[in-house]
Design a protein around this motif. Sequence first.
Motif, PDB file in Angstrom:
ATOM      1  N   THR A   1       0.567  -1.582  -0.169  1.00 58.23           N
ATOM      2  CA  THR A   1      -0.253   0.210  -0.275  1.00 58.23           C
ATOM      3  C   THR A   1       1.032   1.113  -0.036  1.00 58.23           C
ATOM      4  O   THR A   1       2.328   1.478   0.246  1.00 58.23           O
ATOM      5  CB  THR A   1      -0.725   0.283   1.574  1.00 58.23           C
ATOM      6  OG1 THR A   1      -1.816   1.327   1.249  1.00 58.23           O
ATOM      7  CG2 THR A   1      -0.028   0.284   2.266  1.00 58.23           C
TER       8      THR A   1
ATOM      9  N   TRP B   1       0.371  10.032   1.217  1.00 54.47           N
ATOM     10  CA  TRP B   1      -1.418  10.393   1.021  1.00 54.47           C
ATOM     11  C   TRP B   1      -0.708  12.025   1.143  1.00 54.47           C
ATOM     12  O   TRP B   1      -0.352  13.187   1.631  1.00 54.47           O
ATOM     13  CB  TRP B   1      -2.013  10.003   1.764  1.00 54.47           C
ATOM     14  CG  TRP B   1      -2.580   8.692   1.926  1.00 54.47           C
ATOM     15  CD1 TRP B   1      -3.429   7.782   1.207  1.00 54.47           C
ATOM     16  CD2 TRP B   1      -1.864   7.860   1.868  1.00 54.47           C
ATOM     17  NE1 TRP B   1      -3.187   6.939   0.606  1.00 54.47           N
ATOM     18  CE2 TRP B   1      -2.326   6.724   2.236  1.00 54.47           C
ATOM     19  CE3 TRP B   1      -0.782   7.471   3.302  1.00 54.47           C
ATOM     20  CZ2 TRP B   1      -1.979   5.745   2.338  1.00 54.47           C
ATOM     21  CZ3 TRP B   1      -0.677   6.298   3.741  1.00 54.47           C
ATOM     22  CH2 TRP B   1      -0.964   5.077   2.982  1.00 54.47           C
TER      23      TRP B   1
ATOM     24  N   LYS C   1      -2.493   3.447   6.512  1.00 56.33           N
ATOM     25  CA  LYS C   1      -3.673   4.087   5.567  1.00 56.33           C
ATOM     26  C   LYS C   1      -4.787   4.726   6.651  1.00 56.33           C
ATOM     27  O   LYS C   1      -5.721   4.991   5.684  1.00 56.33           O
ATOM     28  CB  LYS C   1      -3.630   2.918   5.049  1.00 56.33           C
ATOM     29  CG  LYS C   1      -4.952   2.669   3.844  1.00 56.33           C
ATOM     30  CD  LYS C   1      -5.418   0.816   3.066  1.00 56.33           C
ATOM     31  CE  LYS C   1      -6.533   1.111   1.972  1.00 56.33           C
ATOM     32  NZ  LYS C   1      -6.781  -0.177   1.582  1.00 56.33           N
ATOM     33  N   SER C   2      -5.554   3.965   7.187  1.00 54.09           N
ATOM     34  CA  SER C   2      -6.680   4.335   7.742  1.00 54.09           C
ATOM     35  C   SER C   2      -6.444   5.356   8.228  1.00 54.09           C
ATOM     36  O   SER C   2      -7.327   6.062   8.324  1.00 54.09           O
ATOM     37  CB  SER C   2      -6.974   3.737   9.793  1.00 54.09           C
ATOM     38  OG  SER C   2      -6.005   3.668   9.912  1.00 54.09           O
TER      39      SER C   2
ATOM     40  N   GLU D   1      -7.240   7.944   5.482  1.00 55.68           N
ATOM     41  CA  GLU D   1      -8.347   7.903   5.133  1.00 55.68           C
ATOM     42  C   GLU D   1      -9.570   8.422   6.173  1.00 55.68           C
ATOM     43  O   GLU D   1     -10.600   9.346   5.953  1.00 55.68           O
ATOM     44  CB  GLU D   1      -9.222   5.940   5.005  1.00 55.68           C
ATOM     45  CG  GLU D   1      -8.658   5.414   4.269  1.00 55.68           C
ATOM     46  CD  GLU D   1      -8.986   4.298   4.495  1.00 55.68           C
ATOM     47  OE1 GLU D   1      -9.144   3.727   5.771  1.00 55.68           O
ATOM     48  OE2 GLU D   1      -8.774   3.410   3.179  1.00 55.68           O
TER      49      GLU D   1
ATOM     50  N   LYS E   1      -7.418   8.701  -8.785  1.00 52.60           N
ATOM     51  CA  LYS E   1      -6.832   8.088  -7.039  1.00 52.60           C
ATOM     52  C   LYS E   1      -5.909   9.641  -6.523  1.00 52.60           C
ATOM     53  O   LYS E   1      -4.831   8.861  -6.539  1.00 52.60           O
ATOM     54  CB  LYS E   1      -6.386   6.891  -7.723  1.00 52.60           C
ATOM     55  CG  LYS E   1      -7.189   5.547  -7.967  1.00 52.60           C
ATOM     56  CD  LYS E   1      -6.247   4.885  -8.666  1.00 52.60           C
ATOM     57  CE  LYS E   1      -6.996   2.941  -8.368  1.00 52.60           C
ATOM     58  NZ  LYS E   1      -6.092   2.226  -8.078  1.00 52.60           N
TER      59      LYS E   1
ATOM     60  N   GLU F   1      -5.658  11.104  -3.994  1.00 49.99           N
ATOM     61  CA  GLU F   1      -6.140  10.942  -2.730  1.00 49.99           C
ATOM     62  C   GLU F   1      -4.829  10.380  -2.037  1.00 49.99           C
ATOM     63  O   GLU F   1      -3.405  10.759  -2.039  1.00 49.99           O
ATOM     64  CB  GLU F   1      -7.058  10.597  -1.747  1.00 49.99           C
ATOM     65  CG  GLU F   1      -6.641  11.186  -0.587  1.00 49.99           C
ATOM     66  CD  GLU F   1      -6.414  12.689  -0.101  1.00 49.99           C
ATOM     67  OE1 GLU F   1      -5.909  12.822   0.645  1.00 49.99           O
ATOM     68  OE2 GLU F   1      -7.261  13.781  -0.401  1.00 49.99           O
ATOM     69  N   ASN F   2      -4.771   8.565  -2.932  1.00 52.49           N
ATOM     70  CA  ASN F   2      -3.280   8.190  -2.465  1.00 52.49           C
ATOM     71  C   ASN F   2      -2.145   8.300  -3.934  1.00 52.49           C
ATOM     72  O   ASN F   2      -2.718   8.479  -4.581  1.00 52.49           O
ATOM     73  CB  ASN F   2      -3.941   6.436  -2.531  1.00 52.49           C
ATOM     74  CG  ASN F   2      -3.285   5.334  -2.576  1.00 52.49           C
ATOM     75  OD1 ASN F   2      -1.977   5.835  -1.980  1.00 52.49           O
ATOM     76  ND2 ASN F   2      -3.937   4.728  -2.538  1.00 52.49           N
TER      77      ASN F   2
END
Length: 779
Positions: free
Chosen positions: A5, A9, A110-111, A114, A290, A292-293
């Motif tokens: 991943t 970001w 990642k969390s 988000e 995509k 944001e990422n």
Amino acid sequence: MASKTSSLWRALRSYQIYGANTDVGKTVMSTILCKALVSKSPSENVWYLKPVSTGPLSEADNRHISQFSPETRTHCLYQFDEAVSPHIAARSKPPLPDSDILQNVLQHLKSCAEAGPGVTLLETAGGVHSPTPSGTSQADLYRSLRLPICLVADHKLGGISASISAFESLHFEDSHYQNHAYLREYFEKKDIKTIAIPAPPKRNNNDSEDFEMMAEYYKNMSKHDAVEELLDRLTLKHEKRIENLEDMAGRAHKQIWYPFTQHKDVSEKTILTVDSAYGDFFQTRVREGKEENLLTPTFDGSASWWTQGLGHGNPDLSLAAAYAAGRYGHVMFAGAINEPSLLLAESLLGNMHNPRLQKVFYSDNGSTGMEVAAKMALAASSQRYKYNVAKGEVGILGLKGSYHGDTIGTMDCSEPCIYNEKVHWYQGRGYWFDFPEVKLKKGNWVVESPAGMEAALGSKSEYDSLNDIFDIEARNTSSTAKLYRKYIEATLERLVLQEGKTFGALIMEPVILGAGGMHFVDPLFQHTLVSVVRESSNIFSHGTSYPQSDPNAWTGLPVVFDEVFTGLYRLGRFSAASFVQTHPDISCHAKLLTGGLVPLCTTLASDSIYDAFLSSDKRDALLHGHSYTAHAVGCHVANTSLNVMMDLDQSGEWQPYKDDWGVGHTFESTQSESKSMPGKVEIPVWSSWSKDFIHKISMSKDVDSVIALGSVLAIALHDEHAGYTSSATTGLQERMLEGCTQFNIHSRVLGNVFYLMASQTSKPETLRDIEKLLSEALL
């Protein structure tokens, strides 16, 4: 290990806190930064992550952060009760692989991303090279994240050395040793920002008073001008990094001329922007949609043009390069020697197990190395046979579809093709045999003769396994071998005795022709071709006898093996010549030689080739060289790379792949090579691509044939216009670049042939994921 991943970001700024040593105040600095971030941007989230912590839970660093910066969201992934190094604390627990820690860190980031805009601080344990629970350096574990780093320097006696070794510095002011003054001057010359802040108050025996003093300290430090400046600088760097990442493709499109590329088909959108690489994966800018990422893992499907064997960013190779650069830089080579180049020559000659090869010539890449090989071979044969170049050209014998490089000489060693047909100086000097190919078709291994040559080379033959195809000893007495011999002998007699052509060398890639289209040559045909050429001195010399007392001297014509692509474990063996069961007089090795880190090539030759250049006349010498010949950095990296791959071979690291394909078998060496290959020789025939998978996709209606050997996988799609100009693989290539939720796959194609290259350190789970994607696309 693959990062599955992104670690970048747009709305999440992530930083790592390292210490130059233990007990330098990492957690104190983390607390200051967390409080400052909460105060500076109240609307943003602030997270603190401690991946690995040791010691009593009551003293855990994340608890300290929670006490003094309660607005910060803290988390620890792995807590060990014993206050010792993580690798010792973890001994009483089930094994904890580095890959698990890394993936959990990435999932946590990642969390955080988000959850909305914010900042994450990731604090490491101990010093920069303190061990992880598995025992490896944590610097190696976290390196693939490529997070900006704040390093807390060591303010104690001896701390200057520790801090400079750790390189980047963020440190405490100390009135006694004044380390900060020296380090500030040292690092600011390198444009690395340093700040100094007052040390925390000394601990008080009264817990309540101690807490109050620390709380007041953190309150003041979170508003310190230097801390404010640091946070502004970190934010600016985050923004600049994103701006550069998004701008690179446009700048490249304006300024870069790419190799092997028709630029009519190139646009800013088609250029792949690589932010970093680690293991088998690039971290690439995500495609539109995509935003944001910003980064996504992308499997390096061409192994970076077949060079990458031990993973991008391999620490062993990186340290080897740094060591040699520091010890030597580059030192001239003519008439001199350095230890890395000598050790590399000895290693190559010893591990080829080819008694013919006695000398090593260094150059800088495969094309120039093959240029050297052609010069060696043609000079030796012209000297022996007294060829008069003025009367006509001296050509080479080779195989159709061969490709040996883009220098003028190596181009002329290949037949006319798309690579050279519009090169104005190309002449094409030689004759190139058509040959039978090994293919997996509809679940069956076959040896298939070229269209229209079935009578000369035999019709299509089926075999139970690849082992049977490589059993030269068993096949050497077959009717197929007799047809091969008859065809080759008749062709040589026609070319030389009837048409009057002159040849000076046999040059070919053993087993697989790479750039020509991943053609898998029947090893028996190559074995027979070498044997016939060596037994045909009377043809090439027009009846003159040249007896050789040395069994390792060349006869007929010098035999050159181009192992730039196929050698050094690419096909699972140190030398691809062993599959053909013959020894070349000259062989060329590059690509995997340095594991994909720096350019280097070696051309190995026999004494009988070397002797052709000995004379009292300087003009008879091999007048060829490069400024960076045998550069110490490349040679030391190559030694390291070869040692690692030999360890992988001997340690059983590849045994699961071999088990999947069945154990290798043994066979007697042939009479023609009995003196150089005595007794039984074990040739394991295996691939890192699973046996069931390649059989399954060979059944696809869209697939003509499949080959797999070592780390090579090649899938030929049906196309009536098969060849380099075919566009049959475009859809499959695009599908792989879309990838899956875990990663994408970047690939190069050869017309209607889609190929992928694993590295010698690829993880089985990664390859199985790729196989699943290919199966979904083809079945």
